[in-house]
Write a protein that holds these residues in place. Structure first.
Motif, PDB file in Angstrom:
ATOM      1  N   ASN A 167       0.846  -1.196   0.000  1.00 19.31           N
ATOM      2  CA  ASN A 167       0.000   0.000   0.000  1.00 19.31           C
ATOM      3  C   ASN A 167       0.874   1.235   0.000  1.00 19.31           C
ATOM      4  O   ASN A 167       2.102   1.135  -0.022  1.00 19.31           O
ATOM      5  N   TYR A 177       9.796  -5.066   8.484  1.00 23.27           N
ATOM      6  CA  TYR A 177      10.418  -3.972   9.241  1.00 23.27           C
ATOM      7  C   TYR A 177      11.796  -4.396   9.747  1.00 23.27           C
ATOM      8  O   TYR A 177      12.042  -5.577   9.972  1.00 23.27           O
ATOM      9  N   HIS A 211      -3.075   5.085  10.952  1.00 21.41           N
ATOM     10  CA  HIS A 211      -3.935   4.951   9.769  1.00 21.41           C
ATOM     11  C   HIS A 211      -5.162   4.086  10.043  1.00 21.41           C
ATOM     12  O   HIS A 211      -5.283   3.472  11.107  1.00 21.41           O
ATOM     13  N   ASN A 217      -4.031  -9.706  11.197  1.00 13.56           N
ATOM     14  CA  ASN A 217      -2.605  -9.367  11.217  1.00 13.56           C
ATOM     15  C   ASN A 217      -1.899 -10.439  12.031  1.00 13.56           C
ATOM     16  O   ASN A 217      -2.131 -10.568  13.232  1.00 13.56           O
ATOM     17  N   HIS A 250      -4.983   2.711  13.951  1.00 15.58           N
ATOM     18  CA  HIS A 250      -3.802   2.048  14.508  1.00 15.58           C
ATOM     19  C   HIS A 250      -2.536   2.413  13.752  1.00 15.58           C
ATOM     20  O   HIS A 250      -2.577   3.045  12.703  1.00 15.58           O
ATOM     21  N   ASN A 283       5.141  -9.480   9.057  1.00 17.51           N
ATOM     22  CA  ASN A 283       3.757  -9.829   9.417  1.00 17.51           C
ATOM     23  C   ASN A 283       2.923 -10.103   8.181  1.00 17.51           C
ATOM     24  O   ASN A 283       3.114  -9.474   7.133  1.00 17.51           O
ATOM     25  N   TRP A 317      -6.456  -7.956   4.547  1.00 21.12           N
ATOM     26  CA  TRP A 317      -7.515  -6.955   4.657  1.00 21.12           C
ATOM     27  C   TRP A 317      -8.766  -7.578   4.030  1.00 21.12           C
ATOM     28  O   TRP A 317      -8.813  -7.813   2.808  1.00 21.12           O
TER      29      TRP A 317
HETATM   30  O1  AKG Z   1       3.019  -3.688  11.247  1.00 18.53           O
HETATM   31  C1  AKG Z   1       1.935  -4.029  11.672  1.00 18.53           C
HETATM   32  O2  AKG Z   1       1.779  -4.930  12.478  1.00 18.53           O
HETATM   33  C2  AKG Z   1       0.721  -3.289  11.190  1.00 18.53           C
HETATM   34  C3  AKG Z   1       0.522  -3.346   9.735  1.00 18.53           C
HETATM   35  C4  AKG Z   1      -0.713  -2.647   9.317  1.00 18.53           C
HETATM   36  O3  AKG Z   1      -1.430  -2.102  10.097  1.00 18.53           O
HETATM   37  C5  AKG Z   1      -1.095  -2.604   7.907  1.00 18.53           C
HETATM   38  O4  AKG Z   1      -0.295  -2.993   7.060  1.00 18.53           O
HETATM   39  O5  AKG Z   1      -2.225  -2.183   7.609  1.00 18.53           O
END
Ligand code: AKG
Ligand code: FE2
Length: 392
Positions: free
Chosen positions: A203, A255, A266, A275, A326, A338, A342
């Motif tokens: 995204n 990350y 966001h 998640n 979040h 992760n 969605w």
């Molecule tokens: O890094 C995370 O655990 C959150 C990822 C997240 O909120 C997203 O990709 O929409």
């Protein structure tokens, strides 16, 4: 839309967008087939409920400007007298309906995305083929599988905890599955680098990560959503279309050093978000939550009881509404990956267009409604009291 508040305590909320919307698209013409005069009245309507017995035609061999699978799915909704007409007539009728719903720009974008995916899928060699078809006993931990098999509120309650309102957590993925998926993602990224292929990120907020749907995992993830996430969402998120989740965007975020560090505040483009942490070793990277909001209230202040921090653990899932604001704090050492799914409901999105009051899930709509009720009761009491005094 812009500011991504670091701590997430307040500030404007970004809404990540994705390029994978509806799988349809094209150049606006059907080539290769002559269009026969249609024996169909355009005033005819689709049926409200599908004809489940009807076996639809296959449209794969036609050059259409919408995905062939859309035609096959829509065919079950045709008026009874159209079910038996030639395939080209059905296409003409259904295409006229679809054109009203999907503007040209969106169709072009979807077509480009289909071509992009096709290019990857015909060139990328998967490393672990066993990941591409769902295998519950090797993917999921036994307790999760048992709860899904039992499929009752009680069985879900036995595995799910709700550490903060609207945030549900449970152990879900087997360590071996996490390892294989990490290795598949690594292999895909290696191929991307070697082939110098420019990939689309999950995204607008990520510089790293990969869309799993783009390299062949779409069908598996669809089954995961339908068979394993929808039953839970039906119980915990009925007010946002939890029981009618019908499409998804599946990806991994990464990350650490040489990757993304954190993720700004966001809301997701989803009704329900799954998640799951896949690993590896890391510190930091907590997920912070700041209350659920509708579009109108997305930038309103957070109330104390809405603040919650979650610490990721490999194999463990977090399930929350997409509109639950979040972000992720910095991953300060190691490497965190992760899996995100969605999940969307087209029924919910359609109904939402006609609603103004989202007090069943928006914290601020709820507060406003409660306040309206409180002052109306107070006013009525005052009026009754006044009347009482007037008559004595
Ligand atoms: O890094 C995370 O655990 C959150 C990822 C997240 O909120 C997203 O990709 O929409
Ligand atoms: Fe998110």
């Amino acid at each position: 839309m812009s500011l991504q508040g670091g701590s997430g305590d307040r500030g404007e909320v970004a809404s990540p967008t994705t390029g994978n919307a509806v799988s349809a698209g094209g150049n606006g013409v059907m080539s290769g087939e002559s269009i026969r005069p249609v024996t169909v009245l355009s005033s005819q309507r689709l049926r409200l409920n599908p004809n489940k017995e009807h076996k639809p035609d296959n449209y794969e061999d036609l050059q259409l400007d919408f995905s062939p699978s859309i035609f096959s799915s829509l065919e079950k909704y045709l008026p009874p007298n159209l079910l038996g007409v030639p395939r080209e007539d059905k296409v003409k009728f259904m295409r006229e309906i679809l054109l009203k719903y999907l503007p040209q720009g969106e169709r072009n974008r979807a077509q480009k995305h289909r071509e992009y995916r096709q290019k990857i899928i015909s060139n990328y060699q998967p490393l672990h083929r066993e990941l591409y078809t769902i295998n519950p006993s090797t993917f999921f931990v036994p307790d999760f599988l048992q709860a899904i098999t039992d499929n009752s509120e009680e069985s879900f309650k036995s595995i799910v905890t709700e550490p903060s309102p609207g945030v549900f957590t449970f152990n879900m993925l087997q360590p071996r599955f996490c390892e294989l998926l990490l290795s598949e993602v690594e292999n895909f990224e290696k191929w991307v680098n070697e082939a110098k292929f420019r990939i689309m990120r999950p995204n607008t907020m990520n510089k790293y990560g990969a869309v799993l749907d783009d390299f062949g995992l779409e069908t598996m993830l669809d089954k995961l959503m339908e068979g394993f996430i929808r039953p839970i969402s039906k119980v915990y998120f009925p007010e946002v279309g939890g029981s009618t989740l019908d499409s998804h965007h599946g990806f991994v975020v990464e990350y650490g050093k040489d990757r993304d560090v954190e993720l700004g505040f966001h809301v997701d483009d989803s009704e329900v978000t799954l998640n799951v942490c896949l690993g590896k070793q890391f510190s930091g990277g907590e997920l912070y939550f700041r209350g659920t909001r509708c579009d109108k209230h997305v930038n309103t202040a957070t109330h104390k009881e809405e603040s919650f921090d979650y610490v990721h653990e490999p194999g463990k899932a977090v399930l929350h509404r997409g509109r639950h604001r979040h972000g992720a704090r910095a991953t300060t050492s190691g490497h965190r990956i992760n899996l995100l799914l969605w999940c969307r409901s087209s029924v919910f999105r359609e109904m939402k267009k006609y609603q103004k009051d989202f007090s069943s899930w928006c914290g601020e709509c709820f507060r406003e409604k409660t306040e309206r009720q409180r002052s109306s009761i107070a006013a009525t009491k005052l009026e009754l009291l006044g009347r009482g005094e007037a008559t004595t």
